[in-house]
Write a protein that holds these residues in place. Structure first.
Motif, PDB file in Angstrom:
ATOM      1  N   ALA B 316       0.841  -1.199   0.000  1.00 51.15           N
ATOM      2  CA  ALA B 316       0.000   0.000   0.000  1.00 51.15           C
ATOM      3  C   ALA B 316       0.878   1.252   0.000  1.00 51.15           C
ATOM      4  O   ALA B 316       0.700   2.162  -0.823  1.00 51.15           O
ATOM      5  N   GLU B 317       1.847   1.278   0.906  1.00 52.76           N
ATOM      6  CA  GLU B 317       2.741   2.436   0.955  1.00 52.76           C
ATOM      7  C   GLU B 317       3.571   2.521  -0.333  1.00 52.76           C
ATOM      8  O   GLU B 317       3.792   3.607  -0.871  1.00 52.76           O
ATOM      9  N   SER B 320       1.992   4.181  -3.375  1.00 59.08           N
ATOM     10  CA  SER B 320       2.027   5.637  -3.326  1.00 59.08           C
ATOM     11  C   SER B 320       3.459   6.162  -3.496  1.00 59.08           C
ATOM     12  O   SER B 320       3.716   7.093  -4.260  1.00 59.08           O
ATOM     13  N   ASN B 321       4.405   5.524  -2.800  1.00 57.40           N
ATOM     14  CA  ASN B 321       5.802   5.971  -2.885  1.00 57.40           C
ATOM     15  C   ASN B 321       6.359   5.887  -4.301  1.00 57.40           C
ATOM     16  O   ASN B 321       7.203   6.690  -4.699  1.00 57.40           O
TER      17      ASN B 321
END
Lengths: 490, 498
Positions: B316-317, B320-321
């Motif tokens: 999930a992170e 976005s990253n």
């Protein structure tokens, strides 16, 4: 169909989302300068360029300015707040996500009071206020037929102010936006310069039959950067939606853009095409706690805001609502008024000069209040010249554009133009001397105390000085030369 | 014959003038030259810069400036850590030829203590993988068996230290990416407490889990490296504002670990655990007992949910990253005529299959309507896992476990079975979710001659304790490995040629 006719049957329900750039020295998450007008991409660093490995750090000042703004708008500051990521791809957004506040905004609630001609003061409630970073700018380059990106603006702190759908007319929408702008300028959180993009509005609107308690399907119009566009787009949209509804159709929920040239809205994206922003807590930042004590300190540092100030002017100085409104419409005009009083100016006189002459000149020259060349000293001095009889009020008004335009002290202008009686004493003296020499009969009549003789001296002096001479001065000079006439004879 | 000097020895020798930094760096570069054609630990070697810097250090030493803790020590840096003007690609095509305009915080610290960066090491793309095969470069080989993986994602760093090319390599660990390759390559690898080391300049995979840590030949060198890179950095809001102790890597309480309570978590010794791994770790534990530690059984009951939670939170992170790699601002840009196809093509061509898989997983987990069921639920599991450790540490000082369920596996294995691959992280992921420091220490060899690692986990910010126990263990036991077989082969070939 005429808008007014439509509005008799249909009621618009309007809400506004306003983005305000906060006036900080540096950007929200890095040390780059927050400044307008620098060469493209000159105010950037790894953080606001979104380079690999760079991390954001919250600018404490931007957070506190946000709190200050929210307090000026009567919002409830949330002690526990945090930042989230709003994910979407756009070339002016280098990380392809925006750091914003979603779950835990800076403030909830609040209101803005507006006063239109027909209603009593009305409160437009606010839903929430949250901080976020601004994006850069895409610029179309016609030479290469390509899009260029300037990231100077990327990372500028923004406060987004979301109203409840409490607004019921385009006029009130503009009043709301103007009042909001006025308050934020007073609170010194933003210059709110719309031409520089400091203050930008999105609006949402639905229309329903008058008397209905239900909300219609709404549309959202993005990026309105002037009050005129806000009004025009709402007027267009009310007509468009009302005509659809009255012909039995259904308004589509969609995001629109407004073309100020044609005055029409057009679709940007439908509900189905709406972004899924995939919000989640920003893992690069810690939650922010702000104590009640600190909130109290910031509250204590707020200046007097326009609403209370206006009421005070009416009550304390006996100004009319209109004049008080003009004076408080801008913090600079109010400051000019208050400094003039502090310099000993009489409040009503000062108020009239500023609300009429100064405001008029500003308007004629298209100046903003922060560009006003008048100092309080100039206004006080001008009024003194009138009060002590050096010039008449009529002459004072006539001189005003020059004082305003040149910025010279009024007394200098009066002297240079030879407008004051005092300034022409030698000329009056010369005229009198010649008359004394040429008209012995008149001198005798004067000495005999005939009042007519005094007037016979004054008349030619007035003619020869084209009315600038003060009759009192002429009499004083005459007495200096011939002595006081005998009392009581006529 | 290679003699792998420790970093503390090298720094001491350079300081005293016994050796010059140039000699040390030349030796390191010569080994890279000699071994790396086979090992592929490095993706970029910066010989010229390294030698110039070594000369600078020698000149400074000649002037009497001998302060640096890592004076003249050659250091290899994982390719996802930004090095100014030196290629930094995270082993991804999408960052091909990318040269950062700035140094990561850890690089500034290393340079500030006199270290010499000799090159960038291979990894799984953006840290996603546990074999160092998901790389745009040649896959790294395990120095103990070139048919085996070195582990990952910091496989290049672990292999470089195992092969004796450098005494210190920086790795990064998100769910085991320092510890597992250290175990597979028979070296020491520390994942510090989350927040102990600044992430500024680390190309993010999963921001709430990523940590930079050292891979070294032994625990005292890891302690020395940690002392250099740890500490508060204003540019990383998640870096802890906690004093950095002078980690000396000495065994705790005056050379002994007497009285320490070692917790053995039931859940980390399942029935299907590889028999050789289980035996080696138990042997390691009895080694600690001999040094005076006592052993208690503890339970970390939410371990079974940790992998599932990790494989939601981390992707999930990451989704976005990794959004910033779009072909617009830097890195690889695909040919296209509109911005949408620019995005789609640049990202499709630039990201490898595992990265694409995780971006899709993470995007799905954050999507409207699924967020609560996946991301939010995973965060709740994370809290439970963290509480497991807090409770366990009420009963013991340190927790000891295997690092991985098995030893280094053959190249190519499980590449078509991502779930099976993910399950290999089962023993390292929980400490990542909890934020605890954990070190991987060699504790034995398989019958096939492959290293086995033992994991020592401590409470938050107790790196001193973790490394102290590891150091005591290493001091008391012979290193189970010695010189890796592939290196021995190369040496004997070159000896025969001479």
């Amino acid at each position: 169909m005429e808008l007014e006719k439509l509005l008799e049957r249909c009621e618009p329900v309007i809400g506004l989302e306003i983005h305000v750039q906060l006036r900080t020295e540096t950007k929200m998450f890095c040390g780059c300068a927050n400044r307008f007008g620098a060469p493209p991409n000159s105010l950037t660093c790894p953080v606001c360029l979104g380079l690999p490995g760079a991390l954001p750090v919250i600018n404490r000042r931007s957070f506190e300015l946000g709190v200050r703004a929210a307090l000026a708008l009567h919002g409830n500051i949330q002690n526990d707040t945090g930042f989230d990521r709003k994910n979407y791809f756009y070339p002016d957004q280098p990380k392809n996500y925006q750091i914003s506040q979603y779950e835990l905004p800076l403030a909830l609630g609040g209101y803005v009071e507006i006063e239109n001609d027909s209603d009593a003061a009305k409160k437009i409630r606010l839903m929430r206020m949250h901080l976020e970073e601004d994006a850069g700018k895409n610029i179309h380059d016609p030479d290469s037929n390509s899009t260029l990106v300037d990231l100077n603006r990327a990372g500028t702190p923004l406060l987004e102010i979301v109203s409840e759908p409490d607004i019921r007319s385009p006029g009130d929408a503009v009043l709301y936006a103007r009042s909001l702008r006025e308050i934020l300028r007073y609170a010194e959180v933003s210059d709110c310069d719309m031409e520089k993009g400091n203050f930008r509005a999105d609006t949402n609107i639905s229309v329903r039959p008058r008397g209905s308690g239900e909300l219609g399907t709404r549309t959202e119009i993005k990026n309105l950067n002037s009050f005129a566009h806000l009004r025009a787009c709402l007027e267009f949209e009310i007509k468009r939606q009302a005509e659809i509804l009255e012909s039995g159709g259904q308004v589509l929920q969609e995001t629109l853009q407004f073309d100020p040239v044609t005055g029409r809205t057009s679709s940007m994206r439908s509900k189905e095409e709406a972004h899924d922003y995939r919000y989640f807590p920003e893992p690069d930042l810690l939650p922010v706690f702000i104590s009640e004590d600190r909130v109290g300190e910031i509250r204590g540092s707020l200046p007097e805001l326009p609403g209370p100030k206006r009421r005070r002017y009416v009550e304390d100085y006996g100004l009319s609502e209109y004049v008080a409104g003009v004076l408080t419409a801008d913090r600079e005009s109010a400051a000019l008024f208050e400094s003039a009083i502090a310099r000993g100016g009489e409040p009503k006189r000062m108020a009239n000069w500023i609300a009429n002459e100064v405001a008029g000149q500003m308007n004629d020259r298209g100046l903003a209040w922060d560009e006003c060349p008048m100092t309080p000293k100039m206004i006080v001095e001008l009024e003194e010249l009138i009060a002590d009889g050096t010039i008449t009020r009529k002459v004072g008004r006539g001189l005003f554009p020059e004082i305003f335009g040149t910025g010279k002290p009024p007394s200098d202008i009066v002297r240079e133009k030879g407008l004051a009686g005092g300034a022409d004493l030698s000329e009056i003296g010369r005229i009198l001397d010649r008359m004394i020499e040429e008209k012995p009969k008149l001198v005798a009549d004067y000495k005999a105390g005939r009042k007519k003789a005094v007037n016979a001296f004054i008349g030619p002096v007035m003619r020869k000085t084209r009315g600038k001479a003060d009759a009192g001065e002429v009499v004083r000079l005459l007495e200096g030369k011939l002595g006081a006439p005998d009392e009581g004879k006529s | 014959m290679i003699s792998t000097a420790t970093a503390r020895r090298i720094a001491g020798d350079v300081r005293s003038g016994k050796r010059t930094a140039r000699e040390v760096v030349e030796e390191s570069l010569a080994r890279i030259e000699k071994y790396d054609g086979e090992i592929h630990a490095f993706v970029h070697v910066c010989s010229d810069e390294a030698l110039a810097r070594a000369d600078g250090i020698d000149a400074a030493v000649a002037r009497g400036e001998t302060d640096g803790l890592l004076l003249g020590v050659p250091v290899a840096v994982k390719d996802n850590i930004c090095t100014r003007n030196i290629p930094t690609t995270a082993a991804s095509r999408i960052l091909e030829n990318y040269r950062p305009p700035y140094d990561a915080h850890v690089i500034e610290r290393l340079l500030g203590e006199g270290a010499v960066i000799v090159g960038k090491t291979n990894q799984d793309e953006f840290g996603m993988g546990s074999t160092s095969q998901y790389t745009v470069y040649e896959a790294t080989r395990n120095p103990w068996n070139s048919g085996r993986v070195p582990g990952g994602s910091s496989g290049g760093s672990a292999a470089a230290v195992a092969a004796g090319m450098v005494p210190i390599a920086l790795g990064t660990d998100t769910g085991g990416s320092i510890r597992q390759p250290a175990a597979f390559c028979g070296v020491t690898g520390l994942k510090p407490t989350y927040g102990r080391v600044s992430r500024y300049g680390l190309i993010a995979f999963a921001s709430s889990l990523d940590q930079i840590g050292p891979i070294t030949a032994d625990a005292p060198d890891a302690a020395l490296a940690l002392r250099v890179i740890a500490g508060r950095d204003e540019r990383d809001s998640t870096s802890a504002d906690k004093k950095v102790p002078a980690y000396d890597g000495k065994p705790v309480s005056g050379g002994s670990i007497e009285g320490l309570k070692i917790g053995l978590p039931l859940e980390y010794f399942p029935d299907n655990l590889d028999g050789e791994v289980a035996a080696a770790v138990r042997l390691g534990v009895s080694g600690l007992e001999k040094l005076g530690a006592s052993v208690v059984e503890v339970s970390l009951p939410h371990t079974r949910y940790a992998i599932a939670a990790y494989y939601i939170i981390a992707p999930a992170e990451a989704s976005s990253n990794l959004a910033r790699y779009d072909g617009v601002h830097y890195g690889r840009r695909a040919e296209s005529h509109d911005v949408r196809s620019l995005y789609v093509r640049s990202r499709s061509e630039g990201f490898g299959p595992e990265v694409q898989r995780r971006i899709m997983l993470g995007t799905f987990a954050l999507s409207s309507g699924y967020y609560d069921a996946y991301y939010l639920k995973a965060q709740k599991v994370r809290t439970l896992v963290r509480r497991d450790f807090e409770k366990a540490f009420e009963r013991c000082d340190l927790i000891v476990s295997p690092v991985a369920p098995g030893s280094a596996f053959p190249l190519g294995k499980w590449l078509d079975d991502p779930i099976r691959m993910y399950l290999g992280d089962v023993f390292t992921v929980p400490a990542s979710l909890a934020g605890c420091p954990a070190v991987s220490v060699p504790c034995g060899m398989t019958g096939d001659g492959l290293p086995i690692g033992m994991q020592v986990i401590g409470p938050e910010f107790r790196e001193g304790l973790v490394l102290g126990a590891a150091a005591a263990y290493q001091k008391a036991t012979d290193h189970p490995a010695g010189i890796p077989s592939e290196i021995r082969k190369i040496e004997s070939r070159s000896g025969a040629n001479n």
